[in-house]
Motif scaffolding. Structure first.
Motif, short mmCIF file in Angstrom:
data_model
loop_
_atom_site.label_atom_id
_atom_site.label_comp_id
_atom_site.label_asym_id
_atom_site.label_seq_id
_atom_site.Cartn_x
_atom_site.Cartn_y
_atom_site.Cartn_z
N SER A 172 19.89 56.51 36.42
CA SER A 172 18.89 55.45 36.29
C SER A 172 19.39 54.18 36.96
CB SER A 172 18.60 55.18 34.81
OG SER A 172 19.69 54.53 34.20
N SER A 173 18.45 53.31 37.33
CA SER A 173 18.83 52.05 38.00
C SER A 173 19.66 51.17 37.08
CB SER A 173 17.60 51.31 38.51
OG SER A 173 16.76 50.96 37.44
N SER A 174 19.39 51.20 35.76
CA SER A 174 20.20 50.38 34.85
C SER A 174 21.62 50.94 34.75
CB SER A 174 19.54 50.29 33.47
OG SER A 174 19.44 51.56 32.87
N SER A 175 21.77 52.26 34.80
CA SER A 175 23.11 52.85 34.78
C SER A 175 23.87 52.51 36.06
CB SER A 175 23.02 54.37 34.65
OG SER A 175 22.50 54.73 33.40
N ARG A 176 23.19 52.55 37.21
CA ARG A 176 23.84 52.21 38.47
C ARG A 176 24.24 50.73 38.47
NH1 ARG A 176 23.70 56.03 42.64
NH2 ARG A 176 23.89 54.44 44.23
N MET A 177 23.40 49.90 37.89
CA MET A 177 23.72 48.48 37.80
C MET A 177 24.97 48.27 36.93
SD MET A 177 21.13 45.36 36.85
CE MET A 177 19.88 46.25 37.74
N GLU A 178 25.04 48.99 35.84
CA GLU A 178 26.20 48.90 34.95
C GLU A 178 27.47 49.40 35.66
OE1 GLU A 178 27.62 50.99 30.85
OE2 GLU A 178 25.56 50.26 30.92
N ILE A 179 27.36 50.51 36.37
CA ILE A 179 28.51 51.04 37.11
C ILE A 179 28.98 50.04 38.15
CG2 ILE A 179 29.22 52.79 38.80
CD1 ILE A 179 27.29 54.76 37.28
N LEU A 180 28.05 49.49 38.94
CA LEU A 180 28.43 48.54 39.98
C LEU A 180 29.03 47.27 39.38
CD1 LEU A 180 28.58 47.84 42.96
CD2 LEU A 180 26.20 47.05 42.83
N SER A 181 28.45 46.79 38.29
CA SER A 181 28.99 45.62 37.61
C SER A 181 30.40 45.88 37.11
CB SER A 181 28.07 45.23 36.45
OG SER A 181 28.57 44.11 35.77
N ASP A 182 30.62 47.06 36.52
CA ASP A 182 31.96 47.42 36.03
C ASP A 182 32.97 47.51 37.18
OD1 ASP A 182 31.00 47.56 33.44
OD2 ASP A 182 30.99 49.75 33.35
N LEU A 183 32.56 48.11 38.29
CA LEU A 183 33.45 48.23 39.45
C LEU A 183 33.81 46.85 40.01
CD1 LEU A 183 31.71 51.26 41.19
CD2 LEU A 183 34.00 51.28 40.19
N MET A 184 32.81 45.99 40.12
CA MET A 184 33.06 44.63 40.63
C MET A 184 33.99 43.87 39.69
SD MET A 184 31.56 44.17 43.53
CE MET A 184 31.77 42.42 43.61
N SER A 185 33.75 43.97 38.38
CA SER A 185 34.60 43.29 37.40
C SER A 185 36.03 43.78 37.48
CB SER A 185 34.06 43.50 35.98
OG SER A 185 32.81 42.87 35.83
N GLU A 186 36.20 45.09 37.62
CA GLU A 186 37.55 45.65 37.71
C GLU A 186 38.25 45.17 38.99
OE1 GLU A 186 39.81 49.96 37.73
OE2 GLU A 186 37.76 49.86 36.95
N LEU A 187 37.54 45.14 40.10
CA LEU A 187 38.12 44.64 41.35
C LEU A 187 38.58 43.20 41.19
CD1 LEU A 187 38.80 44.87 44.37
CD2 LEU A 187 36.40 44.25 44.84
N ILE A 188 37.74 42.37 40.60
CA ILE A 188 38.08 40.96 40.40
C ILE A 188 39.32 40.83 39.53
CG2 ILE A 188 37.28 38.82 39.29
CD1 ILE A 188 34.38 39.80 40.23
N GLU A 189 39.39 41.60 38.45
CA GLU A 189 40.54 41.51 37.54
C GLU A 189 41.84 41.98 38.21
OE1 GLU A 189 40.74 39.76 34.78
OE2 GLU A 189 38.70 39.28 35.36
N ILE A 190 41.75 43.04 39.01
CA ILE A 190 42.95 43.51 39.73
C ILE A 190 43.46 42.41 40.65
CG2 ILE A 190 43.79 45.11 41.51
CD1 ILE A 190 41.81 47.21 40.25
N LEU A 191 42.55 41.81 41.41
CA LEU A 191 42.96 40.77 42.36
C LEU A 191 43.46 39.52 41.63
CD1 LEU A 191 40.13 41.25 44.98
CD2 LEU A 191 42.49 42.10 45.09
N ARG A 192 42.82 39.17 40.51
CA ARG A 192 43.28 38.03 39.72
C ARG A 192 44.69 38.28 39.17
NH1 ARG A 192 39.84 34.66 37.11
NH2 ARG A 192 38.30 36.30 36.84
#
Length: 143
Positions: free
Chosen positions: A4-24
């Protein structure tokens, strides 16, 4: 299986958040460049048919809020999942993907050069950073 589009949005949001935290967590030159480029700015990103809005505020303690994009907002970044995988796994360069239109970035020339430098640095770091390698593999699996 259709996601579903809401699941894809959640996956993408989680991936972006994880990338930001790794770089931080790494705190080096890449994080300093992200802080300089992103602080006080926002962007709407689209990967395949999934769109997110990112808003960055603050200095070294940069906070990035990720929410659903306004349907009327112009995309600042557009790509397919396949084009991103090609760049992440070295099958294509960011420059080639942008030049061919597979990746679109809406930014002034100065910001575009800074974004390119950050992406190149992140890709180079991925060879020595297991968390980035794991994130790329997670994107491969889940997207």
């Amino acid at each position: 299986m259709t996601i579903s589009s809401s699941s894809r949005m959640e996956i993408l949001s989680d991936l972006m958040s994880e990338l930001i935290e790794i770089l931080r967590d790494r705190q080096g030159d890449i994080w300093a460049a992200i802080v300089r480029i992103a602080s006080g700015k926002s962007a709407t990103i689209a990967i395949d048919d999934t769109r997110l809005y990112l808003q960055a505020e603050g200095g070294q303690d940069l906070k990035i809020a990720i929410t659903e994009a306004d349907p009327e907002a112009n995309n600042s970044f557009e790509s397919t999942g396949e084009a991103l995988r090609d760049v992440m796994f070295g099958r294509s360069s960011l420059d080639k993907a942008v030049a061919s239109g597979k990746i679109f970035i809406r930014a002034g020339f100065g910001d575009l050069l800074k974004i390119r430098a950050v992406v190149a640095s992140v890709l180079a770091e991925a060879t020595n950073e297991p968390r980035l390698q794991n994130l790329w593999e997670r994107f491969e699996r889940e997207w």
